[in-house]
Write a protein that holds these residues in place. Sequence first.
Motif, PDB file in Angstrom:
ATOM      1  N   THR A   1       0.832  -1.212   0.000  1.00  0.00           N
ATOM      2  CA  THR A   1       0.000   0.000   0.000  1.00  0.00           C
ATOM      3  C   THR A   1       0.863   1.258   0.000  1.00  0.00           C
ATOM      4  O   THR A   1       0.403   2.327   0.377  1.00  0.00           O
ATOM      5  CB  THR A   1      -0.935   0.012   1.223  1.00  0.00           C
ATOM      6  N   ALA A   2       2.115   1.139  -0.441  1.00  0.00           N
ATOM      7  CA  ALA A   2       3.033   2.284  -0.449  1.00  0.00           C
ATOM      8  C   ALA A   2       2.835   3.080  -1.734  1.00  0.00           C
ATOM      9  O   ALA A   2       3.534   2.892  -2.727  1.00  0.00           O
ATOM     10  CB  ALA A   2       4.479   1.801  -0.323  1.00  0.00           C
ATOM     11  N   VAL A   3       1.855   3.981  -1.728  1.00  0.00           N
ATOM     12  CA  VAL A   3       1.477   4.768  -2.899  1.00  0.00           C
ATOM     13  C   VAL A   3       1.610   6.253  -2.559  1.00  0.00           C
ATOM     14  O   VAL A   3       1.089   6.708  -1.546  1.00  0.00           O
ATOM     15  CB  VAL A   3       0.029   4.449  -3.328  1.00  0.00           C
ATOM     16  N   LYS A   4       2.303   7.000  -3.426  1.00  0.00           N
ATOM     17  CA  LYS A   4       2.502   8.423  -3.164  1.00  0.00           C
ATOM     18  C   LYS A   4       1.280   9.264  -3.512  1.00  0.00           C
ATOM     19  O   LYS A   4       1.064  10.322  -2.913  1.00  0.00           O
ATOM     20  CB  LYS A   4       3.716   8.934  -3.950  1.00  0.00           C
ATOM     21  N   GLN A   5       0.483   8.828  -4.492  1.00  0.00           N
ATOM     22  CA  GLN A   5      -0.722   9.574  -4.870  1.00  0.00           C
ATOM     23  C   GLN A   5      -1.832   8.600  -5.238  1.00  0.00           C
ATOM     24  O   GLN A   5      -1.619   7.657  -5.990  1.00  0.00           O
ATOM     25  CB  GLN A   5      -0.453  10.516  -6.051  1.00  0.00           C
ATOM     26  N   VAL A   6      -3.027   8.844  -4.704  1.00  0.00           N
ATOM     27  CA  VAL A   6      -4.175   7.994  -5.001  1.00  0.00           C
ATOM     28  C   VAL A   6      -4.747   8.382  -6.363  1.00  0.00           C
ATOM     29  O   VAL A   6      -4.402   9.421  -6.927  1.00  0.00           O
ATOM     30  CB  VAL A   6      -5.255   8.127  -3.904  1.00  0.00           C
ATOM     31  N   GLY A   7      -5.625   7.535  -6.891  1.00  0.00           N
ATOM     32  CA  GLY A   7      -6.206   7.798  -8.196  1.00  0.00           C
ATOM     33  C   GLY A   7      -7.285   8.866  -8.168  1.00  0.00           C
ATOM     34  O   GLY A   7      -7.915   9.119  -7.140  1.00  0.00           O
ATOM     35  N   ALA A   8      -7.513   9.506  -9.315  1.00  0.00           N
ATOM     36  CA  ALA A   8      -8.567  10.516  -9.420  1.00  0.00           C
ATOM     37  C   ALA A   8      -9.939   9.881  -9.219  1.00  0.00           C
ATOM     38  O   ALA A   8     -10.802  10.415  -8.516  1.00  0.00           O
ATOM     39  CB  ALA A   8      -8.489  11.211 -10.778  1.00  0.00           C
TER      40      ALA A   8
END
Length: 521
Positions: free
Chosen positions: A249-256
């Motif tokens: 779950t290491a994500v810098k930006q979530v989806g639109a």
Amino acid sequence: MNAVAQQLTDGDAMAHGDLLAQIRAARVYEVAHESALETAPLLGARLGQRVLLKREDQQPVFSFKLRGAYNRMVQLDAAQRARGVIAASAGNHAQGVALAAAKLGIRATIVMPVTAPQLKVDAVRRFGGAMVDIVLAGDSYSDAQAAAAQLQAAHGAVFVHPFDDPAVIAGQGTVALEILRQHPGPLQAVFVPVGGGGLLAGVAACIKALRPEILVIGVQAADSDAMARSLDAGERVVLDEVGLFADGTAVKQVGALTFALCRQHVDAMLRVDTDAICAAIRDIYQDTRSVPEPSGALALAGLKQYVATHGAGDGALVAIVSGANMNFDRLRFVAERAEVGEQREAVFAVTIPEERGSFRRFCAALGRHAITEFNYRIGDARHAHLFVGVQIASRDGREALAAAFRAQQFDVLDLTDDELAKLHLRHMIGGRSPLAQDELLYRFEFPERPGALTCFLGQLHPDWNVSLFHYRNHGADHGRILVGIQVPPHERALFQPFLESLGYPHVDESRHPAYRLLLQH
């Protein structure tokens, strides 16, 4: 942004129903199965609340990700299939794409961060076989995504997004359909792990369409909380860096698209730290004898935090166990940190006078508490600095123990929440000391039972100074300790009878070459 995403972003009333229809029509069961919804009786009894685990860790790729990946890829037309697909993933989405590629006969290029666990990289090769090429790039999912975008532009493959795609979200949303079908009775809340938000978006949209009274709560690692920050800010934010313990779950930006859906349907977000995740991993193991990966235990860590804050309520609580692709090498770290995460271990630096009787007063202050770790190396002629871990029942027990040390006029530093101490300093206590004259080094074994180490400390000869002590509870039947004891040469004849009186198996390590190199002055 495609038309469905634009509708959802604009809050179109039709989009809600459209997504639910897509979830119901999702083609996931050609590769996935309906995972079990199991009771966690041990944890439930401890929390005073019925706890259910949605076992997505039991899917063929050991995570939920194959649902969305397959649902996206099975909808490709012949021309798109001929071009092949490309994906970016920290590991679990990659395995889903690989399995779908092999099943559907589609060539796939998968970009993974170099930090992805080797277990996941090997699994992608195994599931995809000759249909998959792996490229390692960057330190996080976002870095891998950027590299994948460059490759896509160069080769024209179809990008299979791990979360920000209606077909992927619909595939993940089938998890919620199963939960509602498997447990038609009262449900208080469903806790969902969050990276980019695909699972949370699908689950939240489905539950709010069918059972709006059920709370949907997202859970993120405190050092990878892009969705929580975005929802707080009212817009998508970009993290400068992400923690890598919960790599899935290491994500810098979530989806639109996922952000728009979560903003519309999610009731709350929770953040949990590494220790809480480790404690949740252990809870799942104790109830199921299965070991989830860190991201797979996020939801349960959040569930426990929620109960601690709000108390037990009506209706069951569900935590989605999202994956089990755990690197074996991480288990040692998890076991070490789980006690602290459950508030069952307190860690202290205690300073006692370097004088006769101090150890006995220290043992008296410990009482019947079980010691989990004890490190000491003589370094000061006036004071002894001890690093000690102690089992406790609650945070109140931690404070009471600190008070007991202070009552003996010992200086106490509580290190339970100190990352430097827990990660590094506990392993660095020692070294050569000019004060360690006439030192003998012995290894001892004793039965691992409550009070055994305290008993051992109490039996040490009062005329001989302890100059080194190391103990760590490893969960074995026998405890193992290393002790340096200063015995003047003219008293060496008394030492063997002393060892026999202790009654513990022992080994003389005084001539060990590593001891002489690293510890002996």
